[in-house]
Design a protein around this motif. Structure first.
Motif, PDB file in Angstrom:
ATOM      1  N   ALA A 418       6.598  11.646  -4.614  1.00 29.73           N
ATOM      2  CA  ALA A 418       5.504  10.805  -5.084  1.00 29.73           C
ATOM      3  C   ALA A 418       6.060   9.386  -5.196  1.00 29.73           C
ATOM      4  CB  ALA A 418       4.973  11.285  -6.423  1.00 29.73           C
ATOM      5  N   PHE A 419       5.261   8.403  -4.757  1.00 26.07           N
ATOM      6  CA  PHE A 419       5.824   7.058  -4.622  1.00 26.07           C
ATOM      7  C   PHE A 419       4.759   6.008  -4.918  1.00 26.07           C
ATOM      8  CE2 PHE A 419       7.403   3.476  -1.875  1.00 26.07           C
ATOM      9  CZ  PHE A 419       8.579   3.247  -2.594  1.00 26.07           C
ATOM     10  N   ALA A 420       5.190   4.931  -5.589  1.00 30.93           N
ATOM     11  CA  ALA A 420       4.333   3.761  -5.829  1.00 30.93           C
ATOM     12  C   ALA A 420       5.098   2.531  -5.390  1.00 30.93           C
ATOM     13  CB  ALA A 420       3.960   3.673  -7.302  1.00 30.93           C
ATOM     14  N   GLU A 421       4.403   1.623  -4.670  1.00 31.70           N
ATOM     15  CA  GLU A 421       5.074   0.487  -4.046  1.00 31.70           C
ATOM     16  C   GLU A 421       4.253  -0.783  -4.219  1.00 31.70           C
ATOM     17  OE1 GLU A 421       7.331   0.277   0.112  1.00 31.70           O
ATOM     18  OE2 GLU A 421       5.144   0.250   0.354  1.00 31.70           O
ATOM     19  N   HIS A 422       4.944  -1.881  -4.492  1.00 26.37           N
ATOM     20  CA  HIS A 422       4.322  -3.197  -4.592  1.00 26.37           C
ATOM     21  C   HIS A 422       4.698  -4.003  -3.353  1.00 26.37           C
ATOM     22  CE1 HIS A 422       3.989  -7.302  -6.813  1.00 26.37           C
ATOM     23  NE2 HIS A 422       2.900  -7.036  -6.099  1.00 26.37           N
ATOM     24  N   ASN A 423       3.704  -4.518  -2.646  1.00 29.34           N
ATOM     25  CA  ASN A 423       3.920  -5.269  -1.411  1.00 29.34           C
ATOM     26  C   ASN A 423       3.504  -6.724  -1.611  1.00 29.34           C
ATOM     27  OD1 ASN A 423       4.350  -3.028   0.942  1.00 29.34           O
ATOM     28  ND2 ASN A 423       2.974  -2.288  -0.667  1.00 29.34           N
ATOM     29  N   ILE A 424       4.408  -7.656  -1.309  1.00 28.05           N
ATOM     30  CA  ILE A 424       4.185  -9.094  -1.483  1.00 28.05           C
ATOM     31  C   ILE A 424       4.112  -9.734  -0.100  1.00 28.05           C
ATOM     32  CG2 ILE A 424       5.060 -11.193  -2.566  1.00 28.05           C
ATOM     33  CD1 ILE A 424       6.766  -9.304  -4.368  1.00 28.05           C
ATOM     34  N   THR A 425       2.989 -10.409   0.201  1.00 28.21           N
ATOM     35  CA  THR A 425       2.766 -10.888   1.575  1.00 28.21           C
ATOM     36  C   THR A 425       3.137 -12.349   1.790  1.00 28.21           C
ATOM     37  OG1 THR A 425       0.475 -11.485   1.066  1.00 28.21           O
ATOM     38  CG2 THR A 425       0.891  -9.237   1.849  1.00 28.21           C
ATOM     39  N   PHE A 426       3.387 -13.139   0.724  1.00 26.43           N
ATOM     40  CA  PHE A 426       3.718 -14.568   0.838  1.00 26.43           C
ATOM     41  C   PHE A 426       2.605 -15.359   1.527  1.00 26.43           C
ATOM     42  CE2 PHE A 426       7.723 -12.144   1.198  1.00 26.43           C
ATOM     43  CZ  PHE A 426       8.309 -12.519  -0.010  1.00 26.43           C
ATOM     44  N   SER A 427       1.379 -14.843   1.404  1.00 24.76           N
ATOM     45  CA  SER A 427       0.237 -15.518   2.030  1.00 24.76           C
ATOM     46  C   SER A 427      -1.000 -15.258   1.177  1.00 24.76           C
ATOM     47  CB  SER A 427       0.009 -15.014   3.453  1.00 24.76           C
ATOM     48  OG  SER A 427      -1.209 -15.527   3.976  1.00 24.76           O
ATOM     49  N   ASP A 428      -1.948 -16.219   1.184  1.00 22.89           N
ATOM     50  CA  ASP A 428      -3.211 -16.038   0.471  1.00 22.89           C
ATOM     51  C   ASP A 428      -4.345 -15.683   1.425  1.00 22.89           C
ATOM     52  OD1 ASP A 428      -4.821 -15.957  -1.767  1.00 22.89           O
ATOM     53  OD2 ASP A 428      -5.330 -18.091  -1.679  1.00 22.89           O
ATOM     54  N   GLN A 429      -3.999 -15.303   2.681  1.00 27.32           N
ATOM     55  CA  GLN A 429      -5.038 -15.032   3.667  1.00 27.32           C
ATOM     56  C   GLN A 429      -5.184 -13.542   3.990  1.00 27.32           C
ATOM     57  OE1 GLN A 429      -5.421 -17.679   7.072  1.00 27.32           O
ATOM     58  NE2 GLN A 429      -3.736 -18.941   6.277  1.00 27.32           N
ATOM     59  N   LEU A 430      -4.577 -12.689   3.174  1.00 21.22           N
ATOM     60  CA  LEU A 430      -4.672 -11.257   3.458  1.00 21.22           C
ATOM     61  C   LEU A 430      -6.119 -10.787   3.439  1.00 21.22           C
ATOM     62  CD1 LEU A 430      -2.966  -8.716   4.002  1.00 21.22           C
ATOM     63  CD2 LEU A 430      -2.946  -8.315   1.530  1.00 21.22           C
ATOM     64  N   ASP A 431      -6.920 -11.319   2.514  1.00 21.99           N
ATOM     65  CA  ASP A 431      -8.347 -10.964   2.477  1.00 21.99           C
ATOM     66  C   ASP A 431      -9.213 -12.044   3.126  1.00 21.99           C
ATOM     67  OD1 ASP A 431      -7.990 -12.933   0.618  1.00 21.99           O
ATOM     68  OD2 ASP A 431      -8.669 -11.765  -1.107  1.00 21.99           O
ATOM     69  N   PHE A 432      -8.578 -12.938   3.922  1.00 21.21           N
ATOM     70  CA  PHE A 432      -9.254 -13.982   4.703  1.00 21.21           C
ATOM     71  C   PHE A 432      -9.945 -15.021   3.817  1.00 21.21           C
ATOM     72  CE2 PHE A 432      -9.784 -10.172   7.635  1.00 21.21           C
ATOM     73  CZ  PHE A 432      -8.544 -10.368   8.215  1.00 21.21           C
ATOM     74  N   VAL A 433      -9.507 -15.136   2.567  1.00 23.33           N
ATOM     75  CA  VAL A 433     -10.051 -16.140   1.653  1.00 23.33           C
ATOM     76  C   VAL A 433      -8.886 -16.812   0.957  1.00 23.33           C
ATOM     77  CG1 VAL A 433     -11.408 -16.560  -0.435  1.00 23.33           C
ATOM     78  CG2 VAL A 433     -12.253 -14.965   1.293  1.00 23.33           C
ATOM     79  N   ILE A 434      -8.884 -18.133   0.923  1.00 20.47           N
ATOM     80  CA  ILE A 434      -7.856 -18.888   0.215  1.00 20.47           C
ATOM     81  C   ILE A 434      -8.470 -19.434  -1.064  1.00 20.47           C
ATOM     82  CG2 ILE A 434      -6.280 -20.853   0.301  1.00 20.47           C
ATOM     83  CD1 ILE A 434      -6.172 -20.539   3.312  1.00 20.47           C
ATOM     84  N   ASN A 435      -7.938 -19.019  -2.177  1.00 21.84           N
ATOM     85  CA  ASN A 435      -8.505 -19.428  -3.468  1.00 21.84           C
ATOM     86  C   ASN A 435      -7.377 -19.464  -4.497  1.00 21.84           C
ATOM     87  OD1 ASN A 435     -10.182 -20.061  -5.571  1.00 21.84           O
ATOM     88  ND2 ASN A 435     -11.017 -18.002  -5.800  1.00 21.84           N
ATOM     89  N   GLY A 436      -7.048 -20.630  -5.025  1.00 26.44           N
ATOM     90  CA  GLY A 436      -6.008 -20.753  -6.029  1.00 26.44           C
ATOM     91  C   GLY A 436      -4.622 -20.825  -5.394  1.00 26.44           C
ATOM     92  N   ASN A 437      -3.622 -20.726  -6.256  1.00 25.63           N
ATOM     93  CA  ASN A 437      -2.233 -20.859  -5.810  1.00 25.63           C
ATOM     94  C   ASN A 437      -1.504 -19.527  -5.684  1.00 25.63           C
ATOM     95  OD1 ASN A 437      -2.418 -23.700  -5.816  1.00 25.63           O
ATOM     96  ND2 ASN A 437      -2.081 -23.740  -8.047  1.00 25.63           N
ATOM     97  N   ARG A 438      -2.127 -18.442  -6.077  1.00 29.60           N
ATOM     98  CA  ARG A 438      -1.447 -17.148  -6.071  1.00 29.60           C
ATOM     99  C   ARG A 438      -1.618 -16.457  -4.729  1.00 29.60           C
ATOM    100  NH1 ARG A 438      -2.568 -11.751  -7.392  1.00 29.60           N
ATOM    101  NH2 ARG A 438      -4.789 -12.258  -7.624  1.00 29.60           N
ATOM    102  N   ASP A 439      -0.529 -15.946  -4.183  1.00 33.57           N
ATOM    103  CA  ASP A 439      -0.588 -15.215  -2.917  1.00 33.57           C
ATOM    104  C   ASP A 439      -1.197 -13.835  -3.133  1.00 33.57           C
ATOM    105  OD1 ASP A 439       0.597 -17.290  -1.536  1.00 33.57           O
ATOM    106  OD2 ASP A 439       2.634 -16.513  -1.841  1.00 33.57           O
ATOM    107  N   ASP A 440      -1.800 -13.303  -2.075  1.00 35.93           N
ATOM    108  CA  ASP A 440      -2.348 -11.945  -2.123  1.00 35.93           C
ATOM    109  C   ASP A 440      -1.202 -10.923  -2.076  1.00 35.93           C
ATOM    110  OD1 ASP A 440      -4.873 -13.024  -2.110  1.00 35.93           O
ATOM    111  OD2 ASP A 440      -5.086 -12.873   0.080  1.00 35.93           O
TER     112      ASP A 440
END
Length: 462
Positions: A418-440
């Motif tokens: 059983a596994f849980a993982e956090h993925n950091i993309t270094f981009s705010d365009q993962l959901d095709f919307v740029i809003n704020g300073n936090r990356d998706d």
């Protein structure tokens, strides 16, 4: 079903679990009764009969820990374990039916009483050649020595609880451990014939549930119920000593120190004891099963879900499929390569399918136990496999990931994970919307089956 109903169900379950003990709480004085037997007492009484009883002497079976009972304000002058180990050992020897036990703990009292008998007879009967003499004392062929060598407190502690709108419950537990050694010594040669080591855990549990709620204006409802159970230390010491006596008898039979009465089968008894010792050798101090992981690699198939944390509210769990291959450098460290396909969704605003590859380095925390947590971290690359991405938006992303999991070894060839993982993309365009300073970023949750392959270099046959 809302959270309030879940809390009510949980509270009802806690009340039911504690009901039997709570309804049988002591409310009156109880008469004295015969002392309780342990499960090992019954096993001692059902052992095969000996060909001839062994005469043994027990001078002292002491508490060697020197520990005092702990309290919230510090130590007290009460000892942590019983000081009556000799009496418990003699009772266990008697219950087994294998030994004739002679008095040695208070031998001075016995010798003094025999001297009184002699002097009384001489005074009132006179010196006569045919005067009956005091019968000679039995002498022991075997001395039993040892003691209670340790009492470890709080080797495992823990608990859990929950509370919602004044409704809640909790449970706590604590585990201690007592250890005894028992050795048999030949009085003719002084040779130590056998040395037996036994440990016994002591469990303490508490369970409580409470309700604290305003039912209406200026009306407060408060209710509480709970129960605490502590395993008696004296019974734990008794069981450990009885288990040591059982081991002494069976190992003595196995080594021809003493014999079973003719016509009684001893092979089944010895085989069962050997099996028990093998299982004990494979168990850790904390109760986990010790294993030897001999495989050098594993192939894992995972199913689960992905959850995005982006610029839209109310993310939905999307499906995840993942296959990865791990190569072990030793029992603990490994490198991992994986491929996955998953969906990220914030319906109706956003829904997109992705695929990616990962490379990780991992560490198995408890490699010698069948149930072990593991951690891994690394980097990867993912890209969109849907064609509905808006023009001008990125559809592929470099990422980093880290995670925590749990592995259970079913057999040398198959494991569950059983596994849980956090993925950091270094981009705010993962959901095709740029809003704020936090990356998706997004989370993966999965369960899988691992097929263990190959053998570690140290385990390969020549």
């Amino acid at each position: 079903m809302n959270i309030k109903n879940l809390c009510l169900i949980g509270l009802s379950s806690l009340l039911c679990l504690s009901c039997s003990t709570y309804l049988n709480q002591p409310v009156d004085f109880r008469e004295a009764r015969i002392g309780e037997n342990t499960s090992t007492t019954e096993k001692l009484k059902t052992l095969p009969e000996p060909a001839e009883k062994v005469v043994v002497g027990v001078y002292n079976f002491r508490d060697l820990t020197g520990q005092y009972k702990a309290s919230q304000s510090g130590s007290t002058f009460s000892t942590a374990v019983t000081q009556g180990g000799t009496a418990i050992l003699i009772n266990a020897l008697e219950n087994s039916g294998w030994f004739t036990t002679i008095e040695r703990e208070n031998i001075g009292n016995l010798l003094n009483e025999r001297n009184i008998i002699r002097s009384t007879r001489q005074e009132y009967q006179g010196a006569q050649d045919n005067e009956p003499q005091v019968p000679p004392l039995l002498f022991a062929g075997v001395l039993l020595e040892g003691g209670i060598v340790s009492y470890d407190t709080n080797i495992i502690t823990g608990g859990m609880g929950a509370r919602y709108f004044g409704i809640g419950g909790s449970t706590q537990y604590r585990q201690d451990r007592v250890t005894v050694y028992l050795r048999a010594i030949s009085t003719s040669s002084g040779k130590i014939l056998k040395n037996i080591y036994v440990s016994k855990t002591i469990l303490s549990q508490s369970l409580d549930a409470s309700l604290f709620k305003y039912v209406k204006f200026q009306r407060l409802l408060e209710a509480e119920v709970g129960v605490t159970r502590n395993e008696p230390v004296q019974l734990a010491v008794t069981e450990a000593i009885e288990k040591a006596v059982e081991g002494l008898i069976i190992e003595g039979v196995e080594d021809n120190l003493w014999k079973v009465k003719d016509g009684q089968d001893q092979d089944v008894l010895i085989q069962a004891y050997r099996q028990e010792k093998q299982e004990a050798d494979l168990e850790s101090v904390y109760g986990g099963k010790l294993v030897q992981r001999t495989y050098s690699s594993s192939l894992t198939v995972n199913l689960g879900g992905s959850l995005i944390s982006g610029d839209f509210n109310s993310p939905e769990l999307g499906p995840l499929v993942k296959v990865d291959f791990s190569q072990y450098l030793n029992n603990s460290f490994y490198i991992n390569l994986g491929a996955n396909a998953f969906e990220l969704s914030n319906n109706p605003h956003f829904s997109q399918k992705y695929t990616g590859v990962d490379a990780n380095a991992g560490f198995l925390v408890l490699p010698n136990e069948d149930l072990s947590p593991f951690v891994q971290a690394g980097a990867g690359y993912l890209f969109s496999i849907d064609s509905n991405a808006p023009d001008g938006n990125d559809t592929s992303f470099f990422k980093a990931q880290y995670g925590l999991g749990l592995e259970y070894l079913l057999s040398p060839k198959v494991s569950l994970k059983a596994f849980a993982e956090h993925n950091i993309t270094f981009s705010d365009q993962l959901d095709f919307v740029i809003n704020g300073n936090r990356d998706d970023h997004y989370f993966n949750f999965s369960v899988g089956v691992s097929f263990n392959l190959g053998a570690m270099p140290s385990t390969k046959s020549n």
